[in-house]
Design an enzyme around this catalytic site. Sequence first.
Site, PDB file in Angstrom:
ATOM      1  N   GLU A   1       1.056  -1.189   0.230  1.00 24.38           N
ATOM      2  CA  GLU A   1      -0.251   0.088  -0.001  1.00 24.38           C
ATOM      3  C   GLU A   1       0.537   0.901  -0.449  1.00 24.38           C
ATOM      4  O   GLU A   1       0.250   2.360   0.814  1.00 24.38           O
ATOM      5  CB  GLU A   1      -0.659   0.316   1.565  1.00 24.38           C
ATOM      6  CG  GLU A   1      -1.932  -0.961   1.478  1.00 24.38           C
ATOM      7  CD  GLU A   1      -2.960  -1.368   2.460  1.00 24.38           C
ATOM      8  OE1 GLU A   1      -2.921  -0.667   3.298  1.00 24.38           O
ATOM      9  OE2 GLU A   1      -3.902  -2.523   2.426  1.00 24.38           O
TER      10      GLU A   1
ATOM     11  N   HIS B   1     -10.231  -6.663  -2.672  1.00 24.35           N
ATOM     12  CA  HIS B   1     -10.986  -6.301  -2.119  1.00 24.35           C
ATOM     13  C   HIS B   1     -12.242  -5.829  -2.783  1.00 24.35           C
ATOM     14  O   HIS B   1     -12.118  -4.733  -3.024  1.00 24.35           O
ATOM     15  CB  HIS B   1     -10.851  -5.280  -0.858  1.00 24.35           C
ATOM     16  CG  HIS B   1      -9.808  -5.879   0.101  1.00 24.35           C
ATOM     17  ND1 HIS B   1     -10.306  -7.767   1.011  1.00 24.35           N
ATOM     18  CD2 HIS B   1      -8.408  -6.191   0.326  1.00 24.35           C
ATOM     19  CE1 HIS B   1      -8.980  -7.563   1.504  1.00 24.35           C
ATOM     20  NE2 HIS B   1      -8.120  -6.970   1.236  1.00 24.35           N
TER      21      HIS B   1
ATOM     22  N   GLU C   1      -5.652 -11.250  -1.301  1.00 27.32           N
ATOM     23  CA  GLU C   1      -6.373 -10.580  -0.125  1.00 27.32           C
ATOM     24  C   GLU C   1      -7.800 -10.742  -0.753  1.00 27.32           C
ATOM     25  O   GLU C   1      -8.237 -10.046  -0.411  1.00 27.32           O
ATOM     26  CB  GLU C   1      -6.005  -9.841   0.424  1.00 27.32           C
ATOM     27  CG  GLU C   1      -4.745  -9.597   1.368  1.00 27.32           C
ATOM     28  CD  GLU C   1      -4.695  -8.005   1.645  1.00 27.32           C
ATOM     29  OE1 GLU C   1      -6.069  -7.287   2.011  1.00 27.32           O
ATOM     30  OE2 GLU C   1      -3.238  -7.888   1.992  1.00 27.32           O
TER      31      GLU C   1
ATOM     32  N   ASP D   1     -11.694 -10.886  -1.304  1.00 27.65           N
ATOM     33  CA  ASP D   1     -13.234 -11.029  -0.436  1.00 27.65           C
ATOM     34  C   ASP D   1     -13.801  -9.834  -1.466  1.00 27.65           C
ATOM     35  O   ASP D   1     -13.525  -8.589  -1.958  1.00 27.65           O
ATOM     36  CB  ASP D   1     -13.148 -10.425   1.121  1.00 27.65           C
ATOM     37  CG  ASP D   1     -12.073  -9.004   0.887  1.00 27.65           C
ATOM     38  OD1 ASP D   1     -12.092  -8.713   0.457  1.00 27.65           O
ATOM     39  OD2 ASP D   1     -12.032  -9.345   2.713  1.00 27.65           O
TER      40      ASP D   1
HETATM   41  O1  G3I Z   1      -6.030  -8.263  18.361  1.00 28.06           O
HETATM   42  C1  G3I Z   1      -6.970  -7.400  19.353  1.00 28.06           C
HETATM   43  C2  G3I Z   1      -8.634  -7.526  20.227  1.00 28.06           C
HETATM   44  O2  G3I Z   1      -7.529  -8.318  21.087  1.00 28.06           O
HETATM   45  C3  G3I Z   1      -9.108  -6.303  20.737  1.00 28.06           C
HETATM   46  O3  G3I Z   1      -9.993  -7.108  21.585  1.00 28.06           O
HETATM   47  C4  G3I Z   1      -9.715  -5.960  19.752  1.00 28.06           C
HETATM   48  C5  G3I Z   1     -10.659  -4.774  19.800  1.00 28.06           C
HETATM   49  O4  G3I Z   1     -10.402  -3.789  18.943  1.00 28.06           O
HETATM   50  O5  G3I Z   1      -8.716  -5.275  18.165  1.00 28.06           O
HETATM   51  C6  G3I Z   1      -8.351  -6.058  17.929  1.00 28.06           C
HETATM   52  O6  G3I Z   1      -7.222  -6.399  16.501  1.00 28.06           O
HETATM   53  C7  G3I Z   1      -7.621  -6.130  15.345  1.00 28.06           C
HETATM   54  C8  G3I Z   1      -7.019  -6.504  14.744  1.00 28.06           C
HETATM   55  O7  G3I Z   1      -7.076  -6.619  13.846  1.00 28.06           O
HETATM   56  C9  G3I Z   1      -6.629  -8.293  14.594  1.00 28.06           C
HETATM   57  O8  G3I Z   1      -8.199  -8.713  15.200  1.00 28.06           O
HETATM   58  C10 G3I Z   1      -6.959  -4.683  14.824  1.00 28.06           C
HETATM   59  O9  G3I Z   1      -8.313  -3.714  16.041  1.00 28.06           O
HETATM   60  C11 G3I Z   1      -7.725  -4.970  13.478  1.00 28.06           C
HETATM   61  O10 G3I Z   1      -7.530  -3.089  13.224  1.00 28.06           O
HETATM   62  C12 G3I Z   1      -6.959  -5.504  13.147  1.00 28.06           C
HETATM   63  O11 G3I Z   1      -7.481  -5.343  11.451  1.00 28.06           O
HETATM   64  C13 G3I Z   1      -6.752  -5.645  10.862  1.00 28.06           C
HETATM   65  C14 G3I Z   1      -6.174  -4.709   9.646  1.00 28.06           C
HETATM   66  O12 G3I Z   1      -5.191  -5.415   8.639  1.00 28.06           O
HETATM   67  C15 G3I Z   1      -5.148  -4.009  10.370  1.00 28.06           C
HETATM   68  O13 G3I Z   1      -5.349  -2.269   9.474  1.00 28.06           O
HETATM   69  C16 G3I Z   1      -7.293  -7.017   9.646  1.00 28.06           C
HETATM   70  O14 G3I Z   1      -7.440  -7.882  11.044  1.00 28.06           O
HETATM   71  C17 G3I Z   1      -6.453  -6.798   8.715  1.00 28.06           C
HETATM   72  O15 G3I Z   1      -7.709  -8.706   8.216  1.00 28.06           O
HETATM   73  C18 G3I Z   1      -6.580  -6.435   7.712  1.00 28.06           C
HETATM   74  O16 G3I Z   1      -5.772  -6.781   6.862  1.00 28.06           O
HETATM   75  C19 G3I Z   1      -5.586  -6.367   5.953  1.00 28.06           C
HETATM   76  C20 G3I Z   1      -4.010  -6.418   4.828  1.00 28.06           C
HETATM   77  O17 G3I Z   1      -3.220  -6.599   6.300  1.00 28.06           O
HETATM   78  C21 G3I Z   1      -3.582  -5.226   3.989  1.00 28.06           C
HETATM   79  N1  G3I Z   1      -4.737  -4.932   3.046  1.00 28.06           N
HETATM   80  C22 G3I Z   1      -5.828  -4.262   3.803  1.00 28.06           C
HETATM   81  C23 G3I Z   1      -6.343  -5.899   4.184  1.00 28.06           C
HETATM   82  C24 G3I Z   1      -7.913  -5.479   5.163  1.00 28.06           C
HETATM   83  O18 G3I Z   1      -7.948  -3.848   5.888  1.00 28.06           O
END
Ligand code: G3I
Length: 389
Positions: free
Chosen positions: A203, A280, A309, A311
């Site tokens: 990105e 996406h 990725e 979906d």
């Molecule tokens: O693990 C914590 C948990 O303990 C807590 O209670 C909760 C409360 O917000 O947060 C959890 O962490 C989250 C984490 O995912 C794990 O689930 C974060 O808030 C959340 O921001 C994070 O989001 C991830 C995101 O990247 C971050 O930008 C998504 O899972 C993940 O699917 C997403 O993946 C990205 C790729 O890396 C790059 N391309 C886009 C794609 C989708 O956004």
Amino acid sequence: MKKIIALFVLIVLLAGCTSPKISEDITPSASSEVDSNTVVVEETTEDNEAAFVAETPVVSENPPEPKESLVIDPNSLRALAEEKSMLVGAAVTINHFGVVTYLDTLKNEFNALTLENGMKWASVNPSRTNFVFAGSDIAVNFAIENEMQVRGHTLVWHQQLPLWLTDKKDWTKEELTEVLINYIDNMVGHYKGKIHSWDVLNEIFNEDGTFRESMWYKTMGDEFIALALKKAHEVDPEAKLIINDYSVETINAKSDGLYNLVKKLKEEGVPIDGVGFQSHFISGQMDFDSFTQNVERFEALGLEVQLTEIDLRIEAPITEDKLIVQGEEYKRLMQIALEHNIRVFIVWGISDVHSWVPSYFAGFSSPLLFDGKYEKKPAYDGVIEALKE
Ligand code: G3I
């Protein structure tokens, strides 16, 4: 004697997991003290996007059982994909590895995986001197035991960075160069020989095709791009090196920016194997003609296109008709992949219940191949139909 050798191997492995290769004086960060099993990192990104709390590796509770033999259903997605030399993978989170259906679906239906969050910088390097591979090792070892490939996601990104890196606002170009080289050395080095493809850069573009003003770009200019690719290649020459992004799947200003960059890198002899189209998509709004033309122009450069990725999110209410349309779109996507040289087809999760989509796009859900009960959706059937043609 065997016990002594085993003990020695264990000590060497443990040392490798926790001792980063550091080539300069390091001042430990006071901000993120962690133990080796629990990583909790709050992050404020350059773009003030959502704060991130890294996933907590469940190291000892539910380690996967070693596989004695792998028996794959010949009608599964995995078996049919392998007949076409296609990697079909899913983004995974080790926190779900204790769920039998999750692991069974993963190994029976997919021959590749990406860690959804577990290999991101904040997850593996929470304090400057501390590398924590325990969580990501679980997924990588699971993949190896089950004869699956692993995509490494991701080395250089502006999100999900550790506090010790983002809190300091006055990095010099020389310091940040050293930090980046050291990180790639440790990360790529730890998984040398085990990673099919690395998303070296993630990105790095704005929607208009200019470079994103990340901390990397602001401090190092565009030099960080070639630097990261060269270093990753030096550390693991076998891994494919990918520049990954979203909204670059069709022809537009952003994909033009990506196209011009990779063309230039190829001309300059910088190691690069391909581009990752995150994919996406919004179901019902897919432009397959533009997608196809775009794939073809990147392939004409001698580069590989990977769908990294995937979906296809559906707007509420979810109806049977919409799920059928989504199935046709998944089918078309796999058909185009097979008609071209796309051999990496990764969906961003196994079951709809774990998808990132509903929490990021209000009113949208159901983007994956399996529903919340791990039942196969028309989307799954669509991909299977394409593979059987
Ligand atoms: O693990 C914590 C948990 O303990 C807590 O209670 C909760 C409360 O917000 O947060 C959890 O962490 C989250 C984490 O995912 C794990 O689930 C974060 O808030 C959340 O921001 C994070 O989001 C991830 C995101 O990247 C971050 O930008 C998504 O899972 C993940 O699917 C997403 O993946 C990205 C790729 O890396 C790059 N391309 C886009 C794609 C989708 O956004």
